[in-house]
Design a protein around this motif. Structure first.
Motif, PDB file in Angstrom:
ATOM      1  N   ALA A  65      52.359  31.996  52.748  1.00 19.30           N
ATOM      2  CA  ALA A  65      50.898  32.055  52.851  1.00 19.30           C
ATOM      3  C   ALA A  65      50.253  31.456  51.611  1.00 19.30           C
ATOM      4  CB  ALA A  65      50.443  33.503  53.027  1.00 19.30           C
ATOM      5  N   GLY A  66      49.002  31.057  51.770  1.00 20.97           N
ATOM      6  CA  GLY A  66      48.231  30.650  50.606  1.00 20.97           C
ATOM      7  C   GLY A  66      47.832  31.853  49.777  1.00 20.97           C
ATOM      8  N   PHE A  67      47.447  32.950  50.464  1.00 21.85           N
ATOM      9  CA  PHE A  67      47.003  34.167  49.778  1.00 21.85           C
ATOM     10  C   PHE A  67      47.496  35.380  50.563  1.00 21.85           C
ATOM     11  CE2 PHE A  67      43.970  37.640  49.109  1.00 21.85           C
ATOM     12  CZ  PHE A  67      43.915  37.690  47.724  1.00 21.85           C
ATOM     13  N   THR A  68      48.109  36.343  49.868  1.00 17.58           N
ATOM     14  CA  THR A  68      48.551  37.592  50.491  1.00 17.58           C
ATOM     15  C   THR A  68      47.925  38.768  49.754  1.00 17.58           C
ATOM     16  OG1 THR A  68      50.624  36.643  51.272  1.00 17.58           O
ATOM     17  CG2 THR A  68      50.543  39.030  51.062  1.00 17.58           C
ATOM     18  N   TRP A  69      47.290  39.644  50.521  1.00 17.05           N
ATOM     19  CA  TRP A  69      46.612  40.866  50.034  1.00 17.05           C
ATOM     20  C   TRP A  69      47.403  42.032  50.610  1.00 17.05           C
ATOM     21  CZ3 TRP A  69      43.145  41.987  46.496  1.00 17.05           C
ATOM     22  CH2 TRP A  69      42.299  43.080  46.605  1.00 17.05           C
ATOM     23  N   GLU A  70      48.310  42.622  49.808  1.00 15.31           N
ATOM     24  CA  GLU A  70      49.275  43.597  50.319  1.00 15.31           C
ATOM     25  C   GLU A  70      49.107  44.950  49.632  1.00 15.31           C
ATOM     26  OE1 GLU A  70      54.060  43.940  51.153  1.00 15.31           O
ATOM     27  OE2 GLU A  70      53.318  42.297  49.933  1.00 15.31           O
ATOM     28  N   VAL A  71      48.918  45.994  50.435  1.00 17.50           N
ATOM     29  CA  VAL A  71      48.739  47.372  49.960  1.00 17.50           C
ATOM     30  C   VAL A  71      47.769  47.358  48.777  1.00 17.50           C
ATOM     31  CG1 VAL A  71      49.898  49.538  49.380  1.00 17.50           C
ATOM     32  CG2 VAL A  71      51.128  47.807  50.656  1.00 17.50           C
ATOM     33  N   SER A  72      46.629  46.754  48.963  1.00 11.97           N
ATOM     34  CA  SER A  72      45.665  46.558  47.891  1.00 11.97           C
ATOM     35  C   SER A  72      44.251  46.805  48.395  1.00 11.97           C
ATOM     36  CB  SER A  72      45.771  45.126  47.353  1.00 11.97           C
ATOM     37  OG  SER A  72      47.037  44.910  46.778  1.00 11.97           O
ATOM     38  N   GLY A  73      43.340  47.024  47.434  1.00 15.67           N
ATOM     39  CA  GLY A  73      41.931  47.132  47.747  1.00 15.67           C
ATOM     40  C   GLY A  73      41.432  48.511  48.078  1.00 15.67           C
ATOM     41  N   ASP A  74      42.275  49.522  47.936  1.00 11.76           N
ATOM     42  CA  ASP A  74      41.835  50.867  48.308  1.00 11.76           C
ATOM     43  C   ASP A  74      42.393  51.930  47.357  1.00 11.76           C
ATOM     44  OD1 ASP A  74      40.205  52.347  49.958  1.00 11.76           O
ATOM     45  OD2 ASP A  74      41.806  52.868  51.346  1.00 11.76           O
ATOM     46  N   ILE A  75      42.842  51.531  46.200  1.00 11.81           N
ATOM     47  CA  ILE A  75      43.457  52.468  45.263  1.00 11.81           C
ATOM     48  C   ILE A  75      42.407  53.091  44.346  1.00 11.81           C
ATOM     49  CG2 ILE A  75      45.260  52.759  43.513  1.00 11.81           C
ATOM     50  CD1 ILE A  75      46.315  51.921  46.298  1.00 11.81           C
ATOM     51  N   ALA A  76      41.549  52.270  43.772  1.00  8.03           N
ATOM     52  CA  ALA A  76      40.510  52.749  42.856  1.00  8.03           C
ATOM     53  C   ALA A  76      39.147  52.292  43.374  1.00  8.03           C
ATOM     54  CB  ALA A  76      40.747  52.208  41.449  1.00  8.03           C
ATOM     55  N   PRO A  77      38.080  53.047  43.111  1.00  5.59           N
ATOM     56  CA  PRO A  77      36.745  52.629  43.545  1.00  5.59           C
ATOM     57  C   PRO A  77      36.394  51.241  43.013  1.00  5.59           C
ATOM     58  CG  PRO A  77      36.711  54.885  42.740  1.00  5.59           C
ATOM     59  CD  PRO A  77      38.072  54.328  42.408  1.00  5.59           C
ATOM     60  N   GLY A  78      35.859  50.407  43.876  1.00  7.40           N
ATOM     61  CA  GLY A  78      35.446  49.068  43.469  1.00  7.40           C
ATOM     62  C   GLY A  78      36.498  47.996  43.651  1.00  7.40           C
ATOM     63  N   ASP A  79      37.762  48.358  43.917  1.00  6.67           N
ATOM     64  CA  ASP A  79      38.799  47.357  44.150  1.00  6.67           C
ATOM     65  C   ASP A  79      38.445  46.549  45.395  1.00  6.67           C
ATOM     66  OD1 ASP A  79      40.209  48.416  42.046  1.00  6.67           O
ATOM     67  OD2 ASP A  79      41.759  49.352  43.262  1.00  6.67           O
ATOM     68  N   ARG A  80      38.511  45.208  45.280  1.00  8.35           N
ATOM     69  CA  ARG A  80      38.214  44.376  46.438  1.00  8.35           C
ATOM     70  C   ARG A  80      38.636  42.936  46.166  1.00  8.35           C
ATOM     71  NH1 ARG A  80      33.829  41.088  45.754  1.00  8.35           N
ATOM     72  NH2 ARG A  80      32.504  41.552  43.975  1.00  8.35           N
ATOM     73  N   ALA A  81      38.690  42.160  47.241  1.00 11.35           N
ATOM     74  CA  ALA A  81      38.953  40.725  47.128  1.00 11.35           C
ATOM     75  C   ALA A  81      37.860  39.967  47.857  1.00 11.35           C
ATOM     76  CB  ALA A  81      40.309  40.375  47.720  1.00 11.35           C
ATOM     77  N   TYR A  82      37.558  38.793  47.332  1.00  8.68           N
ATOM     78  CA  TYR A  82      36.527  37.938  47.904  1.00  8.68           C
ATOM     79  C   TYR A  82      37.051  36.506  47.881  1.00  8.68           C
ATOM     80  CZ  TYR A  82      31.854  36.063  48.760  1.00  8.68           C
ATOM     81  OH  TYR A  82      30.765  35.418  49.306  1.00  8.68           O
TER      82      TYR A  82
END
Length: 170
Positions: A65-82
């Motif tokens: 893949a070009g970009f993989t978002w795995e088990v991420s974005g929900d651990i700490a408040p404000g974590d996100r990808a754009y």
């Protein structure tokens, strides 16, 4: 460009390969090119602690893949990808798939949340596990107990690549 397998994974496991692999902290990428990597160009895995912001960059001929978002974005408040204004072309060519993440794509979201994908262009990103091409694969698997949420995919140009979900745990 051209990053191969991590030396520890050459014994057949093929478990680690990325141009950038991130576990903590923020990352901003603009006007960059990632190409011809054996697995992922950018792999955000079990990540916490900030914002990943990728704009106006090219992801071409990366193995999974070009970009993989795995088990991420929900651990700490404000974590996100754009991800905005990027181009994903001809990714997903490498047939090695040790993780069971459902396949290959321009972008893989695997047990991840809090991501926005907008204004990107996709073309020719192979699915390999099935016929055709795939812009985004959303894999809701067993690694993270909560359902995936806050995923926004809009205003992208797909060029016959598809957006697909896969939920092996029901």
């Amino acid at each position: 460009d051209g990053n191969g397998w991590h030396p520890d994974s050459l014994a057949g496991a093929h478990q680690s390969s990325a141009c950038i692999k991130l576990h903590y902290g923020s990352l901003t990428v603009t006007d960059s090119s990632f190409h011809d990597n054996t697995w992922d160009a950018i792999w955000v895995d079990t990540w916490t602690g900030g914002v990943v912001d990728i704009r106006n960059s090219r992801f071409v001929r990366n193995g999974r893949a070009g970009f993989t978002w795995e088990v991420s974005g929900d651990i700490a408040p404000g974590d996100r990808a754009y991800l905005q204004g990027n181009t994903f072309l001809d990714n997903g060519w490498n047939p090695n798939e040790p993780f069971g993440s459902g396949g290959h794509a321009g972008i893989i979201i695997s047990d991840g949340s809090n991501i926005e994908i907008t204004g990107n262009t996709f073309k020719g990103n192979l699915a390999l596990d099935q016929p055709g091409t795939r812009a985004v694969l959303m894999y809701d698997g067993p690694r993270y107990p909560q359902p995936m949420h806050h995923i926004s995919i809009h205003d992208n140009t797909l060029n016959q690549d598809r957006i697909q979900t896969y939920n092996p745990v029901g």
